[in-house]
Design a protein around this motif. Sequence first.
Motif, PDB file in Angstrom:
ATOM      1  N   GLU A  64       0.841  -1.188   0.000  1.00 32.38           N
ATOM      2  CA  GLU A  64       0.000   0.000   0.000  1.00 32.38           C
ATOM      3  C   GLU A  64       0.880   1.243   0.000  1.00 32.38           C
ATOM      4  O   GLU A  64       1.908   1.284   0.681  1.00 32.38           O
ATOM      5  CB  GLU A  64      -0.923   0.013   1.228  1.00 32.38           C
ATOM      6  N   ARG A 111      -2.714   9.444   5.758  1.00 30.13           N
ATOM      7  CA  ARG A 111      -3.167   8.748   6.955  1.00 30.13           C
ATOM      8  C   ARG A 111      -1.987   8.529   7.890  1.00 30.13           C
ATOM      9  O   ARG A 111      -0.831   8.756   7.515  1.00 30.13           O
ATOM     10  CB  ARG A 111      -3.831   7.415   6.587  1.00 30.13           C
ATOM     11  N   ARG A 150      -6.605  14.500  11.463  1.00 30.10           N
ATOM     12  CA  ARG A 150      -7.219  14.095  10.202  1.00 30.10           C
ATOM     13  C   ARG A 150      -7.068  12.589   9.991  1.00 30.10           C
ATOM     14  O   ARG A 150      -7.956  11.939   9.446  1.00 30.10           O
ATOM     15  CB  ARG A 150      -6.596  14.869   9.034  1.00 30.10           C
ATOM     16  N   GLY A 151      -5.922  12.057  10.432  1.00 32.55           N
ATOM     17  CA  GLY A 151      -5.744  10.609  10.335  1.00 32.55           C
ATOM     18  C   GLY A 151      -6.738   9.842  11.185  1.00 32.55           C
ATOM     19  O   GLY A 151      -7.101   8.713  10.859  1.00 32.55           O
ATOM     20  N   TYR A 152      -7.190  10.443  12.281  1.00 30.66           N
ATOM     21  CA  TYR A 152      -8.201   9.828  13.138  1.00 30.66           C
ATOM     22  C   TYR A 152      -9.621  10.158  12.686  1.00 30.66           C
ATOM     23  O   TYR A 152     -10.582   9.724  13.328  1.00 30.66           O
ATOM     24  CB  TYR A 152      -8.032  10.285  14.585  1.00 30.66           C
ATOM     25  N   GLY A 153      -9.750  10.931  11.622  1.00 30.93           N
ATOM     26  CA  GLY A 153     -11.082  11.251  11.112  1.00 30.93           C
ATOM     27  C   GLY A 153     -11.686  12.510  11.702  1.00 30.93           C
ATOM     28  O   GLY A 153     -12.914  12.615  11.796  1.00 30.93           O
ATOM     29  N   ARG A 177     -16.518  15.677  12.476  1.00 30.84           N
ATOM     30  CA  ARG A 177     -16.265  14.290  12.090  1.00 30.84           C
ATOM     31  C   ARG A 177     -16.084  14.197  10.582  1.00 30.84           C
ATOM     32  O   ARG A 177     -16.878  14.743   9.821  1.00 30.84           O
ATOM     33  CB  ARG A 177     -17.429  13.385  12.495  1.00 30.84           C
ATOM     34  N   LEU A 178     -15.043  13.480  10.163  1.00 29.40           N
ATOM     35  CA  LEU A 178     -14.833  13.198   8.747  1.00 29.40           C
ATOM     36  C   LEU A 178     -15.387  11.817   8.432  1.00 29.40           C
ATOM     37  O   LEU A 178     -15.866  11.089   9.312  1.00 29.40           O
ATOM     38  CB  LEU A 178     -13.343  13.282   8.411  1.00 29.40           C
ATOM     39  N   ALA A 179     -15.323  11.462   7.156  1.00 27.18           N
ATOM     40  CA  ALA A 179     -15.907  10.181   6.725  1.00 27.18           C
ATOM     41  C   ALA A 179     -15.194   8.997   7.363  1.00 27.18           C
ATOM     42  O   ALA A 179     -15.811   7.954   7.597  1.00 27.18           O
ATOM     43  CB  ALA A 179     -15.856  10.080   5.204  1.00 27.18           C
ATOM     44  N   ASN A 180     -13.904   9.133   7.680  1.00 23.22           N
ATOM     45  CA  ASN A 180     -13.150   8.011   8.240  1.00 23.22           C
ATOM     46  C   ASN A 180     -13.149   7.992   9.759  1.00 23.22           C
ATOM     47  O   ASN A 180     -12.397   7.237  10.380  1.00 23.22           O
ATOM     48  CB  ASN A 180     -11.707   8.044   7.735  1.00 23.22           C
ATOM     49  N   PHE A 181     -13.992   8.808  10.397  1.00 20.47           N
ATOM     50  CA  PHE A 181     -14.065   8.814  11.868  1.00 20.47           C
ATOM     51  C   PHE A 181     -14.711   7.517  12.348  1.00 20.47           C
ATOM     52  O   PHE A 181     -15.762   7.108  11.860  1.00 20.47           O
ATOM     53  CB  PHE A 181     -14.878  10.015  12.353  1.00 20.47           C
ATOM     54  N   GLN A 182     -14.073   6.872  13.318  1.00 18.25           N
ATOM     55  CA  GLN A 182     -14.575   5.613  13.874  1.00 18.25           C
ATOM     56  C   GLN A 182     -15.103   5.866  15.278  1.00 18.25           C
ATOM     57  O   GLN A 182     -14.338   6.157  16.192  1.00 18.25           O
ATOM     58  CB  GLN A 182     -13.471   4.550  13.899  1.00 18.25           C
TER      59      GLN A 182
END
Length: 283
Positions: free
Chosen positions: A23, A91, A164-167, A185-190
Amino acid sequence: MTQSDGNSLAVEVMGRLRGDGLEFFMNSRLEPTVRIPDDGFQQDWPADSMRFQDLALSVAYEANEDTLPKNSEMAFLHAQIREECRKGGRRLSQVEVAETESDAIVQGALCYLNNEIEFDGRTVELVEKLRALQDRGRLSAKDEIPVFTNIFSRRLRRLIPVLRGYGIGTEFRHQEDGSYCKLTRLANFQREVAGDTVMPDASDGSQKEPSGKPSAISSSNGTELQVSDDTDGAARMESPGEKARLLQERQPSFSSEADGDNVTAPPLRSDDNLVDGREGGAE
């Protein structure tokens, strides 16, 4: 594969690397990074590290029919690798995740947005909210959240790529009444399910009892213990008479230095009590 130009060699090598599961992405510092899934100890490597350069050269050697590629071909290949990392997005790498997990501001932002959609207000208000979470034990106390707004703002700005890496998206703006910031919250927020329960403030009188307070005695305590078996050793059931006999046999003999006779202490009765080290509670 015949001797090829740098373009076709780069395409062949990139195809083989992707086929092996590699990756390509940018870390929070915008450094090209490659994840090698077959590496056990460390999987994320800088694109310019010797580990990945050796791997890329080996694959290029095989793709070029066991012929060392030219320097110009390898230079073009590495340029394509860096571009592939840019296309892979931004990321956190494994090292960055380990470094930022204990950061109090990162923990506070994650904890707050776990229960709220966003924060949009004065920076000093965000500081108060995050420090309140830390005071209630929701965040690690190892790294304290700065109490001064200007120090907090500088740290938060440096953490923008990490968040940003954490969303979490972070924005700043300055108005006449002071500094403002926005966390979204971004789309990749968990979202963590465990964060749904937030400890209430003590000011409203609804704070729960400390977890260390003993609970009430239950009449069912000890009623569900398993029956002993052979693995627990032999189970002995002795009658009161048998206990008295055993106590009498275990009494030591006291030797008299005056006449050399052995004097046996009288047997203990089952109702004898020892008080302050003296038999029968004698004064």
